[in-house]
Every structure is written in structure tokens, then in C-alpha cells.
Scaffold this motif. Structure first.
Motif, PDB file in Angstrom:
ATOM      1  N   GLN A  37      44.106  37.772  41.801  1.00  0.00           N
ATOM      2  CA  GLN A  37      43.844  37.959  40.371  1.00  0.00           C
ATOM      3  C   GLN A  37      44.064  36.661  39.603  1.00  0.00           C
ATOM      4  O   GLN A  37      43.253  36.290  38.741  1.00  0.00           O
ATOM      5  CB  GLN A  37      44.746  39.054  39.807  1.00  0.00           C
ATOM      6  CG  GLN A  37      44.374  40.444  40.255  1.00  0.00           C
ATOM      7  CD  GLN A  37      45.364  41.479  39.765  1.00  0.00           C
ATOM      8  OE1 GLN A  37      46.535  41.197  39.547  1.00  0.00           O
ATOM      9  NE2 GLN A  37      44.879  42.705  39.582  1.00  0.00           N
ATOM     10  N   TYR A  38      45.153  35.956  39.920  1.00  0.00           N
ATOM     11  CA  TYR A  38      45.415  34.681  39.250  1.00  0.00           C
ATOM     12  C   TYR A  38      44.351  33.645  39.607  1.00  0.00           C
ATOM     13  O   TYR A  38      43.910  32.875  38.745  1.00  0.00           O
ATOM     14  CB  TYR A  38      46.806  34.152  39.605  1.00  0.00           C
ATOM     15  CG  TYR A  38      47.924  34.895  38.905  1.00  0.00           C
ATOM     16  CD1 TYR A  38      47.898  35.109  37.530  1.00  0.00           C
ATOM     17  CD2 TYR A  38      49.008  35.372  39.615  1.00  0.00           C
ATOM     18  CE1 TYR A  38      48.918  35.776  36.888  1.00  0.00           C
ATOM     19  CE2 TYR A  38      50.039  36.054  38.978  1.00  0.00           C
ATOM     20  CZ  TYR A  38      49.989  36.247  37.607  1.00  0.00           C
ATOM     21  OH  TYR A  38      51.006  36.918  36.980  1.00  0.00           O
ATOM     22  N   LYS A  69      41.281  34.253  40.379  1.00  0.00           N
ATOM     23  CA  LYS A  69      40.050  34.650  39.687  1.00  0.00           C
ATOM     24  C   LYS A  69      40.085  34.169  38.239  1.00  0.00           C
ATOM     25  O   LYS A  69      39.095  33.638  37.730  1.00  0.00           O
ATOM     26  CB  LYS A  69      39.906  36.181  39.755  1.00  0.00           C
ATOM     27  CG  LYS A  69      38.605  36.708  39.242  1.00  0.00           C
ATOM     28  CD  LYS A  69      38.517  38.214  39.449  1.00  0.00           C
ATOM     29  CE  LYS A  69      37.233  38.777  38.945  1.00  0.00           C
ATOM     30  NZ  LYS A  69      37.170  40.241  39.121  1.00  0.00           N
ATOM     31  N   GLU A  70      41.226  34.325  37.591  1.00  0.00           N
ATOM     32  CA  GLU A  70      41.356  33.860  36.208  1.00  0.00           C
ATOM     33  C   GLU A  70      41.284  32.333  36.145  1.00  0.00           C
ATOM     34  O   GLU A  70      40.665  31.777  35.242  1.00  0.00           O
ATOM     35  CB  GLU A  70      42.670  34.354  35.598  1.00  0.00           C
ATOM     36  CG  GLU A  70      42.861  33.990  34.152  1.00  0.00           C
ATOM     37  CD  GLU A  70      41.828  34.595  33.211  1.00  0.00           C
ATOM     38  OE1 GLU A  70      41.660  34.048  32.106  1.00  0.00           O
ATOM     39  OE2 GLU A  70      41.192  35.607  33.553  1.00  0.00           O
ATOM     40  N   ALA A  92      47.166  40.264  46.559  1.00  0.00           N
ATOM     41  CA  ALA A  92      46.338  40.864  45.519  1.00  0.00           C
ATOM     42  C   ALA A  92      46.623  40.192  44.170  1.00  0.00           C
ATOM     43  O   ALA A  92      45.688  39.871  43.413  1.00  0.00           O
ATOM     44  CB  ALA A  92      46.595  42.373  45.430  1.00  0.00           C
ATOM     45  N   LEU A  93      47.876  39.963  43.879  1.00  0.00           N
ATOM     46  CA  LEU A  93      48.253  39.294  42.639  1.00  0.00           C
ATOM     47  C   LEU A  93      47.741  37.856  42.623  1.00  0.00           C
ATOM     48  O   LEU A  93      47.191  37.377  41.624  1.00  0.00           O
ATOM     49  CB  LEU A  93      49.774  39.330  42.485  1.00  0.00           C
ATOM     50  CG  LEU A  93      50.365  38.891  41.166  1.00  0.00           C
ATOM     51  CD1 LEU A  93      49.815  39.714  40.008  1.00  0.00           C
ATOM     52  CD2 LEU A  93      51.889  39.015  41.212  1.00  0.00           C
TER      53      LEU A  93
END
Length: 171
Positions: A53-54, A56-57, A49-50
Motif C-alpha cells: 500500500q505504501y 502504491k502511494e 500488504a502494508l
């Protein structure tokens, strides 16, 4: 190679001491035990999940860079020299920020993995110690890494001061 030498030395030591006493030792695959723990799946899910997120950024940064680059290509013929140079600097800075973010994200993911696995490693170390004491093992060694995650306290001595002395004074 190191593993083979270690196993040979352990076998020779066991053979030499067999006349005096019986050495009881355990062997295991530490990583296999760690990954078989039920909590390990939860750790991997949190890391994924983390990581998402990275990613996606990072994708956002890449899209922003592509947009800036496309604008630059469209207008480069019409820009005055100072604006052209400013846009080139902006592109360079954006690319450097994107690269720095990727490196930072990788580092943060490694730290997060270490932190999330820490309680599992502690739990596994406690289980190894308990099994080692209960079964009367003098040591337990990890077949994959050649390390000793458990050494019985009654058969181990801290050799650091002796080695330090030998290093200071030689033979």
C-alpha cells in the motif's frame, strides 16, 4: 569478537564453578525460533500488504511528480518569470513531500513490525522462561547475539545499586 569473548568468559566461569557445583545452561538461536513460529508468516503477510500500500502511494506521488516535471519542461520557454518560479517551487515541494512520505512510510513500517511481533516475542519469552524453569537452567543464552533471554531468578541479583554506588564513590 564480543561473542567469542562472552563464550570464553562463560566457559571460564563454568570451569571455575564446576568444582563447587554444576551449572546447567541452555543455548539457542532466538531469531530462528521467532521465524519458525506459525504466526510469524501471518505477520510477514500483513507487513507485505502494508508495504505494498505504501509503495502504491509512493508510485502515485512519483507519477504525479513526473507529470508536473513534464508540464514544466514543455512550458518553461513560454512561461512568464513569475509562473516559471511558481512551477519550480511546486516541483520542489512535490519532491520534498515524496521524500518525506517515503521516510514516514519506512518509520511506520518499522513501528508496525514491532507492534505485530510484540505478541510473538512475549509468547517466546514465556516459553523460554517455562523451559528454563522446567529444565533447571541457570540461564539460556542466544548464540547469535550473545544476550541472555532467560536468567533464573534464584541465581540473579540486581547489581544496579552496587554499580551506582561504585560510580558515585569510586574505589
Amino acid at each position: 569478537m564480543k561473542r567469542n569473548i562472552l563464550l570464553l568468559l562463560l566457559s571460564l566461569a563454568a570451569l571455575a564453578m564446576s568444582a563447587q557445583s554444576t551449572i546447567k545452561y541452555g543455548r539457542l538461536d532466538y531469531d530462528s525460533l521467532l521465524t519458525s513460529m506459525p504466526e510469524y508468516t501471518q505477520v510477514q503477510e500483513r507487513l507485505n500488504a502494508l508495504r505494498m500500500q505504501y509503495n502504491k502511494e509512493a508510485a502515485y506521488n512519483e507519477a504525479n511528480f513526473k507529470r508536473l516535471f513534464a508540464d514544466f519542461l514543455q512550458g518553461q520557454k513560454d512561461f512568464p518569470q513569475n509562473i516559471l518560479l511558481k512551477r519550480q517551487r511546486d516541483l520542489q515541494e512535490q519532491m520534498e513531500r515524496s521524500i518525506a512520505f517515503r521516510h514516514q512510510a519506512d518509520s511506520l513500517l518499522r513501528c508496525a513490525e514491532d507492534e505485530l511481533l510484540k505478541p510473538l516475542r512475549q509468547q517466546l519469552a514465556a516459553a523460554l522462561r517455562a523451559v528454563g524453569l522446567e529444565r533447571g537452567y541457570e540461564y539460556i543464552f542466544d548464540l547469535d547475539t550473545g544476550t541472555f533471554p532467560f536468567v533464573h531468578p534464584s541465581v540473579a541479583e540486581d547489581a544496579t545499586p552496587y554499580v551506582t554506588e561504585k560510580l558515585r564513590y569510586g574505589d
